[in-house]
Each structure stands twice: as C-alpha cells, then as structure tokens.
Enzyme design. Sequence first.
Site, PDB file in Angstrom:
ATOM      1  N   ASN A   9     -23.834  24.793 -34.841  1.00  0.00           N
ATOM      2  CA  ASN A   9     -23.822  24.697 -33.379  1.00  0.00           C
ATOM      3  C   ASN A   9     -24.591  23.431 -33.002  1.00  0.00           C
ATOM      4  OD1 ASN A   9     -24.108  24.978 -30.643  1.00  0.00           O
ATOM      5  ND2 ASN A   9     -25.491  26.742 -30.749  1.00  0.00           N
ATOM      6  N   TRP A  10     -23.856  22.417 -32.595  1.00  0.00           N
ATOM      7  CA  TRP A  10     -24.495  21.121 -32.325  1.00  0.00           C
ATOM      8  C   TRP A  10     -25.196  21.060 -30.972  1.00  0.00           C
ATOM      9  CZ3 TRP A  10     -20.075  17.348 -34.293  1.00  0.00           C
ATOM     10  CH2 TRP A  10     -20.051  17.412 -35.691  1.00  0.00           C
ATOM     11  N   LYS A  11     -24.989  22.046 -30.135  1.00  0.00           N
ATOM     12  CA  LYS A  11     -25.612  22.063 -28.799  1.00  0.00           C
ATOM     13  C   LYS A  11     -25.349  20.721 -28.088  1.00  0.00           C
ATOM     14  CE  LYS A  11     -28.817  25.356 -30.689  1.00  0.00           C
ATOM     15  NZ  LYS A  11     -30.103  26.010 -30.659  1.00  0.00           N
ATOM     16  N   HIS A  96     -24.369  32.318 -25.893  1.00  0.00           N
ATOM     17  CA  HIS A  96     -25.539  31.798 -26.611  1.00  0.00           C
ATOM     18  C   HIS A  96     -26.778  31.992 -25.747  1.00  0.00           C
ATOM     19  CE1 HIS A  96     -28.395  29.083 -28.441  1.00  0.00           C
ATOM     20  NE2 HIS A  96     -27.689  29.220 -29.554  1.00  0.00           N
ATOM     21  N   GLU A  98     -29.213  30.199 -25.044  1.00  0.00           N
ATOM     22  CA  GLU A  98     -29.561  29.097 -24.135  1.00  0.00           C
ATOM     23  C   GLU A  98     -28.705  29.174 -22.872  1.00  0.00           C
ATOM     24  OE1 GLU A  98     -29.103  26.138 -27.146  1.00  0.00           O
ATOM     25  OE2 GLU A  98     -30.929  26.887 -28.097  1.00  0.00           O
ATOM     26  N   GLU A 168     -28.859  36.439 -32.995  1.00  0.00           N
ATOM     27  CA  GLU A 168     -29.835  35.350 -32.974  1.00  0.00           C
ATOM     28  C   GLU A 168     -31.057  35.769 -32.167  1.00  0.00           C
ATOM     29  OE1 GLU A 168     -27.782  31.303 -33.650  1.00  0.00           O
ATOM     30  OE2 GLU A 168     -27.586  31.787 -31.533  1.00  0.00           O
ATOM     31  N   GLY A 174     -34.639  27.497 -33.043  1.00  0.00           N
ATOM     32  CA  GLY A 174     -35.255  26.176 -32.914  1.00  0.00           C
ATOM     33  C   GLY A 174     -36.765  26.178 -33.032  1.00  0.00           C
ATOM     34  N   SER A 213     -33.264  29.275 -36.875  1.00  0.00           N
ATOM     35  CA  SER A 213     -34.028  28.531 -37.896  1.00  0.00           C
ATOM     36  C   SER A 213     -33.489  28.718 -39.317  1.00  0.00           C
ATOM     37  CB  SER A 213     -35.516  28.901 -37.824  1.00  0.00           C
ATOM     38  OG  SER A 213     -36.049  28.502 -36.571  1.00  0.00           O
ATOM     39  N   GLY A 234     -28.167  25.760 -35.882  1.00  0.00           N
ATOM     40  CA  GLY A 234     -28.338  24.662 -34.940  1.00  0.00           C
ATOM     41  C   GLY A 234     -28.853  23.414 -35.636  1.00  0.00           C
TER      42      GLY A 234
HETATM   43  P1  PGA Z   1     -31.464  26.731 -34.804  1.00  0.00           P
HETATM   44  O1  PGA Z   1     -30.433  27.193 -33.676  1.00  0.00           O
HETATM   45  O2  PGA Z   1     -30.744  26.849 -36.130  1.00  0.00           O
HETATM   46  O3  PGA Z   1     -31.802  25.307 -34.471  1.00  0.00           O
HETATM   47  O4  PGA Z   1     -32.626  27.642 -34.732  1.00  0.00           O
HETATM   48  C1  PGA Z   1     -29.555  28.256 -33.912  1.00  0.00           C
HETATM   49  C2  PGA Z   1     -28.675  28.471 -32.715  1.00  0.00           C
HETATM   50  O5  PGA Z   1     -29.147  28.332 -31.572  1.00  0.00           O
HETATM   51  O6  PGA Z   1     -27.483  28.792 -32.861  1.00  0.00           O
END
Ligand code: PGA
Length: 251
Positions: A9-11, A96, A98, A168, A174, A213, A234
């Site tokens: 997931n490149w966000k 997600h 976020e 998640e 993150g 993470s 991510g």
């Molecule tokens: P992260 O993000 O691997 O940077 O913790 C995961 C995600 O939000 O899908």
Amino acid sequence: MRKKLLLGNWKMNKLAAEAKEFALASKELAKKAKEHNILLGVAPTYLSLQAVKENASKDMIVAAQNVHFMDHGAYTGEVSIPMLEELGIDWVIIGHSERRTYDNETNEKCNLKIKALLGHNMVPVYCVGETLEQFEKGLTKKVVGEQIKEGLKDLSKDEAKRIVVAYEPVWSIGTGKNASTEIAQDVCKFIRDVLKDMFNEVSEEILILYGGSVKPENIKAYLSCNDVDGALVGGASLKIESYEGLLNNIL
Ligand code: PGA
C-alpha cells in the site's frame, strides 16, 4: 488451500515516474511469485495506476486505494468504479484506517463501496482494526466484530468468497510497534469465526491479511500463523529491494 497474498500500500507516495520505475523493476518478482503460487500486488495513488498497470507484469495485482460507490455524478474530487475499470483495475482497498480517521469512512460507507465493487466483479480489500485506546481497553474484538458485520452486511455467500479482509491494528501502522504473532493469529481467527457466522463454509476460502509495520524480517512469522494468509504492507513496500525481501521471505 488458500493462496498467500502480498499487497503493498503506497499511500500518498511516489510520483508517476517513480511508480513506473518500480513497475518495470517488479516484473521478475511477479514471475517468481507466480511460480510459487503467491498473489503479488501494489496499490499506487490514482494518478499512478495507469503507469503501473501498463509497465508491470500482467500477473501483478494493481489496486486502487479508494473508490466512490456511485458510478457517476456530482461528487467533486471522487473517482468511480467504471473509471478504474477503464484502466483494467479490479482490486480496491476499502476502509483503510487512515481513511476512517481523516475522511470519515464509516462501516456503512464501506459497505456501500464493497457492494458496488462486488456488483462490478471487483475485489475489495476491506481493512479493519482497533485504535490504541480501544486496544488498551480490551475492545479489539468488539470493534473488529462490528466493522466486519456492518462493512460486509447483506453480502451473499458468492460475494463473500471474492472479498479479502485485512486486519490492521491502528496502533501498529507506521509506528514500528508490531502486534505479536499471537495477537495477529488470535484476531484473524476471530475474524474468520465472525465470517463463519455470516457466510458459513465460505469463511474458509476468504483471504485474511495482517498489516502494521510488516517488514522483510518479520513477515514470515506472521504468515506462518494458521489464519493469516498474507500481508498488507505500507512503508516496507515502497523500495523495490525491501519489497523483494518481503516476497523472498515468504516463498
Ligand atoms: P505500514 O502500513 O506497513 O507502514 O505500517 C501498513 C498499512 O497502513 O497498510
């Protein structure tokens, strides 16, 4: 036997030129993944979807990070499912954390999006997970159970077969604070039990991912859990070397 899935997931990262460079460099990886029966994919921003789709292997899953539930209309700033279809995109991340936090993405809204995607024969990757506060209060299963029941409300068994769920924990996204493999397995098993209540035997076919993470060093431990079928990654999916490390460690 469920397949393994590694989805990056490149966000809000990578310009289209950088996305294209990654797509070209990922061709060998897609080949390797296919040989090992592993599903491999990335979710670029809308503006890079075309560059990745055109330059990656046809075996690479290219997913959008969001979509609107209406096919067209007066929704300024939104992108519709037919617009994604036009680019050959058939996977979309929904809910997600976020987006739940910053964009008021509710379970009800996720449900509308998931039903719309399934109506177009697309694959929703439905994200669920509790916040740190909820985790500390012992509310994980209550929150995740509601997210599953409300987000996947009114799906038929046939539709449920085509979804992917990603657990998640918000506190581990993150942050470098991983959920232990025991927590990941326990919650993913709980999710499968809720799916069983809703969709009976179909629950055994649904892919459940862990995310938060995940790194090349810890991915193997997560994927060795019975109910964890893959990872949504991510930060560690952004560099091709690290993405390759993730894949290599689950072959
Ligand atoms: P992260 O993000 O691997 O940077 O913790 C995961 C995600 O939000 O899908």
